[in-house]
Scaffold this active site. Structure first.
Site, PDB file in Angstrom:
ATOM      1  N   CYS A  32      60.446  -0.359  36.799  1.00 18.64           N
ATOM      2  CA  CYS A  32      59.125   0.102  36.337  1.00 18.64           C
ATOM      3  C   CYS A  32      58.998  -0.080  34.832  1.00 18.64           C
ATOM      4  O   CYS A  32      57.912  -0.368  34.335  1.00 18.64           O
ATOM      5  CB  CYS A  32      58.852   1.542  36.762  1.00 18.64           C
ATOM      6  SG  CYS A  32      60.042   2.733  36.177  1.00 18.64           S
ATOM      7  N   GLU A  49      55.255   9.264  38.723  1.00 22.40           N
ATOM      8  CA  GLU A  49      55.961   8.217  37.982  1.00 22.40           C
ATOM      9  C   GLU A  49      55.556   6.897  38.618  1.00 22.40           C
ATOM     10  O   GLU A  49      56.080   6.523  39.672  1.00 22.40           O
ATOM     11  CB  GLU A  49      57.477   8.403  38.117  1.00 22.40           C
ATOM     12  CG  GLU A  49      58.049   9.567  37.371  1.00 22.40           C
ATOM     13  CD  GLU A  49      57.895   9.423  35.880  1.00 22.40           C
ATOM     14  OE1 GLU A  49      57.910   8.287  35.360  1.00 22.40           O
ATOM     15  OE2 GLU A  49      57.709  10.452  35.216  1.00 22.40           O
TER      16      GLU A  49
HETATM   17  P1  NDP Z   1      55.013   2.874  47.480  1.00 21.93           P
HETATM   18  O1  NDP Z   1      54.339   3.521  46.355  1.00 21.93           O
HETATM   19  O2  NDP Z   1      54.188   2.428  48.629  1.00 21.93           O
HETATM   20  O3  NDP Z   1      56.137   3.847  48.080  1.00 21.93           O
HETATM   21  C1  NDP Z   1      56.885   4.749  47.296  1.00 21.93           C
HETATM   22  C2  NDP Z   1      57.359   5.876  48.190  1.00 21.93           C
HETATM   23  O4  NDP Z   1      56.244   6.545  48.772  1.00 21.93           O
HETATM   24  C3  NDP Z   1      58.214   5.415  49.363  1.00 21.93           C
HETATM   25  O5  NDP Z   1      59.207   6.381  49.618  1.00 21.93           O
HETATM   26  C4  NDP Z   1      57.206   5.375  50.488  1.00 21.93           C
HETATM   27  O6  NDP Z   1      57.777   5.475  51.744  1.00 21.93           O
HETATM   28  C5  NDP Z   1      56.365   6.590  50.201  1.00 21.93           C
HETATM   29  N1  NDP Z   1      55.040   6.560  50.793  1.00 21.93           N
HETATM   30  C6  NDP Z   1      54.334   5.497  51.258  1.00 21.93           C
HETATM   31  N2  NDP Z   1      53.116   5.893  51.714  1.00 21.93           N
HETATM   32  C7  NDP Z   1      53.052   7.227  51.535  1.00 21.93           C
HETATM   33  C8  NDP Z   1      52.053   8.219  51.777  1.00 21.93           C
HETATM   34  N3  NDP Z   1      50.869   7.922  52.320  1.00 21.93           N
HETATM   35  N4  NDP Z   1      52.320   9.489  51.448  1.00 21.93           N
HETATM   36  C9  NDP Z   1      53.505   9.822  50.891  1.00 21.93           C
HETATM   37  N5  NDP Z   1      54.485   8.934  50.638  1.00 21.93           N
HETATM   38  C10 NDP Z   1      54.273   7.657  50.946  1.00 21.93           C
HETATM   39  O7  NDP Z   1      55.841   1.718  46.891  1.00 21.93           O
HETATM   40  P2  NDP Z   1      56.505   0.496  47.595  1.00 21.93           P
HETATM   41  O8  NDP Z   1      57.913   0.857  47.815  1.00 21.93           O
HETATM   42  O9  NDP Z   1      55.733   0.013  48.790  1.00 21.93           O
HETATM   43  O10 NDP Z   1      56.323  -0.571  46.424  1.00 21.93           O
HETATM   44  C11 NDP Z   1      55.014  -1.051  46.149  1.00 21.93           C
HETATM   45  C12 NDP Z   1      54.826  -1.265  44.680  1.00 21.93           C
HETATM   46  O11 NDP Z   1      55.067  -0.069  43.961  1.00 21.93           O
HETATM   47  C13 NDP Z   1      55.787  -2.257  44.074  1.00 21.93           C
HETATM   48  O12 NDP Z   1      55.240  -3.502  44.250  1.00 21.93           O
HETATM   49  C14 NDP Z   1      55.848  -1.842  42.643  1.00 21.93           C
HETATM   50  O13 NDP Z   1      54.793  -2.480  41.966  1.00 21.93           O
HETATM   51  C15 NDP Z   1      55.582  -0.353  42.686  1.00 21.93           C
HETATM   52  N6  NDP Z   1      56.808   0.446  42.537  1.00 21.93           N
HETATM   53  C16 NDP Z   1      56.975   1.140  41.390  1.00 21.93           C
HETATM   54  C17 NDP Z   1      58.116   1.871  41.195  1.00 21.93           C
HETATM   55  C18 NDP Z   1      58.353   2.642  39.955  1.00 21.93           C
HETATM   56  O14 NDP Z   1      59.497   2.832  39.581  1.00 21.93           O
HETATM   57  N7  NDP Z   1      57.335   3.146  39.293  1.00 21.93           N
HETATM   58  C19 NDP Z   1      59.176   1.911  42.188  1.00 21.93           C
HETATM   59  C20 NDP Z   1      58.878   1.179  43.393  1.00 21.93           C
HETATM   60  C21 NDP Z   1      57.731   0.481  43.533  1.00 21.93           C
HETATM   61  P3  NDP Z   1      58.130   4.145  52.564  1.00 21.93           P
HETATM   62  O15 NDP Z   1      58.981   3.307  51.663  1.00 21.93           O
HETATM   63  O16 NDP Z   1      58.856   4.677  53.714  1.00 21.93           O
HETATM   64  O17 NDP Z   1      56.811   3.488  52.868  1.00 21.93           O
END
Ligand code: NDP
Length: 489
Positions: A269, A235
């Site tokens: 999103c 997602e």
């Molecule tokens: P990320 O995609 O970086 O993180 C989402 C989740 O993945 C968090 O729980 C994060 O943990 C975890 N994660 C990070 N790195 C890894 C890895 N290598 N392997 C497995 N899991 C991992 O999103 P961000 O929160 O940094 O947001 C960045 C961008 O993502 C935003 O700017 C937005 O554009 C988009 N976003 C989209 C969403 C949606 O609903 N589709 C929701 C949130 C963000 P941790 O937070 O501990 O790093």
């Protein structure tokens, strides 16, 4: 002292809670415990799981004031938004609890002419242990789309929340245990930490992984899961467009778009990030939109429309998109670069930025909106589709909504409204392209968390048995004639 994950209030940096950073070994142990619990959970059947899930949601509803307060403090969203998010999550838990049995019951299938001595059925079997990696923007509702669905389908779940919202996640994971004191540990578990802990979850022996977040991290998750051929649901982000046609109710369109774009600080999103409006109604629409947007302000008091940016690093992205749009010739009709503060971002509306600018092509995830003037609905659809994303879109029109919707290359469409599909527990939610794949919510979501198992039972031995080396000579002679008789006519 071992390093800890410290979660803070994005409005004032006050510490909300601290958490361990789980190592790969610890994550493996938690997944192993979830596997032990999965037999018990599966044995509860649909009725038992329904009772457990409904007990959980009643517990959450009863203690909702605590959770809502925590959502306000840890994520930053206003209390009313937190309540609305919780309501939607509770709806989804309830629907999944009540409908898993209906949509996942075994199905009879026709065995076909050649194997008519068989009965055939399809079962929907839970995977076992599902890993869920969740985001921070809707820290209850969004992960719940996977957690409640995977649980209702008969899986146990290990959940890794975002580093920005672990306390909220811990609250409802603990609530499950409190509401179900007879359940063994491990039906729903939490692991906390940063990206490495998420990566460890992918490699800890889960049977399926549901990820919500950004495309770049989604790719890393897929790569880690690919090592053991773990199936994934992705997602990912969106760049949703709203199309405003000449015959739209402009006041209502402006009201809905303002909410869809700015609500939750634009950190949605399926939020509206772009508008395409036909030139003949452009000025009138802009007047309606700016009138409303100018009344909207961020803050942390109970009068504010939305809160601070939850993830500080997002602020630089929003600033870059606004700068890029203005440098390319866009006009700020509400706010401007000065609206992007250190914590809060006031609404920004930019008219006619270049189509190639990052504000149009990349996910902004902030309280900004671009408005592009188009000469026709065809041009609106073409431009709306011209990004790498394909999550959702919105259409505002009295007579042309259907034809515009058909043209949109997205997985969800709102007509004369925004966001409604996400709140309906009966409709699937998912993306295409950079917005990901797989579905959560609805019957399709329930099936996403099961694998189909085909069962063919021979009811009697037929005179013409094909599935044996001891085939009779007359059967062998008959086959060429049967091919023609069955398929050459
Ligand atoms: P990320 O995609 O970086 O993180 C989402 C989740 O993945 C968090 O729980 C994060 O943990 C975890 N994660 C990070 N790195 C890894 C890895 N290598 N392997 C497995 N899991 C991992 O999103 P961000 O929160 O940094 O947001 C960045 C961008 O993502 C935003 O700017 C937005 O554009 C988009 N976003 C989209 C969403 C949606 O609903 N589709 C929701 C949130 C963000 P941790 O937070 O501990 O790093």
């Amino acid at each position: 002292m071992t390093e800890q994950l410290v979660s803070t209030n994005p409005a004032n940096d006050e510490v909300v809670a601290t958490f361990p950073i789980h190592t790969a070994e610890q994550v493996q142990a938690i997944v192993a415990r979830a596997r032990e619990a999965s037999k018990w959970w599966r044995d509860q059947g649909y009725a038992g799981r329904k009772d457990a899930l409904l007990a959980w949601k009643r517990h959450m509803a009863e203690h909702s004031a605590d959770l809502v307060d925590l959502m306000h403090r840890e994520n930053g969203k206003p209390l009313t938004d937190a309540r609305l998010e919780l309501m939607l999550a509770l709806e989804h838990i309830t629907w999944n609890a009540k409908h898993a049995g209906k949509y996942l019951r075994p199905e009879k299938r026709k065995p076909g002419f050649l194997l008519s001595n068989f009965s055939a059925r399809l079962e929907h079997v839970p995977f076992g242990v599902v890993g869920v990696i969740g985001p921070w923007n809707y820290p209850v509702f969004t992960p719940m789309g996977s957690i409640a669905t995977a649980l209702a389908a008969g899986n146990t779940v290990v959940f890794k929340p975002s580093e920005y919202t672990p306390a909220i996640a811990e609250w409802y994971v603990d609530a499950f245990a409190a509401a179900n004191p007879d359940a063994p540990e491990g039906v729903l578990s939490l692991v906390t930490g940063f990206g490495e802990t998420g990566a460890a979850l992918c490699r800890a022996g889960v049977d399926k992984l549901a990820f919500t977040g950004s495309g770049p991290t989604g790719r890393k998750v897929m790569a880690a899961c690919a090592e053991s051929l773990i199936p994934v649901v992705m997602e990912l982000g969106g760049k949703d467009a709203a199309i405003v046609a000449h015959d739209a109710d402009l006041a209502k369109a402006a009201e809905a778009i303002a909410f869809g774009a700015l609500g939750n600080s634009g950190q949605t999103c399926v939020g509206i990030e772009r508008v395409y409006v036909e030139r003949v109604v452009r000025d009138e629409f802009l007047a309606e939109l700016t009138k409303r947007v100018k009344e909207i302000r961020p803050g942390s008091d109970d009068k504010s429309s939305y809160g601070p940016m939850t993830m500080p690093s997002q602020i630089a992205i929003v600033r870059r998109h606004v700068e890029d749009a203005l440098a390319g010739g866009g006009t700020a009709v509400v706010g401007g670069i000065e609206s992007v503060g250190d914590r809060y971002i006031s609404p920004v509306v930019i008219l006619d930025p270049p189509h190639s600018s990052s504000a149009i092509q990349e996910e902004t995830f902030g309280p900004t909106l671009t408005v592009t003037t188009v000469e026709s609905l065809d041009e609106a659809v073409k431009l709306a589709n011209d990004t790498p994303f394909g999550l959702a879109g919105a259409v505002f029109s009295k007579k042309h909504a259907e034809e515009i919707s058909e043209g949109l290359d997205t997985s969800q469409v709102s007509v004369n409204s925004v966001l409604g599909f996400a709140g309906m527990a009966t409709l699937p939610l998912g993306g295409k392209g950079e917005s990901g794949f797989g579905r959560i919510h609805g019957p399709e979501g329930l099936r996403e968390f099961t694998r189909p198992r085909a069962i063919a039972t021979q009811r009697y031995a037929p005179p013409m048995n094909l599935l044996t080396f001891a085939r009779k000579p007359w059967v062998v002679r008959l086959l060429p004639r049967m091919i023609k008789w069955l398929h050459a006519r």
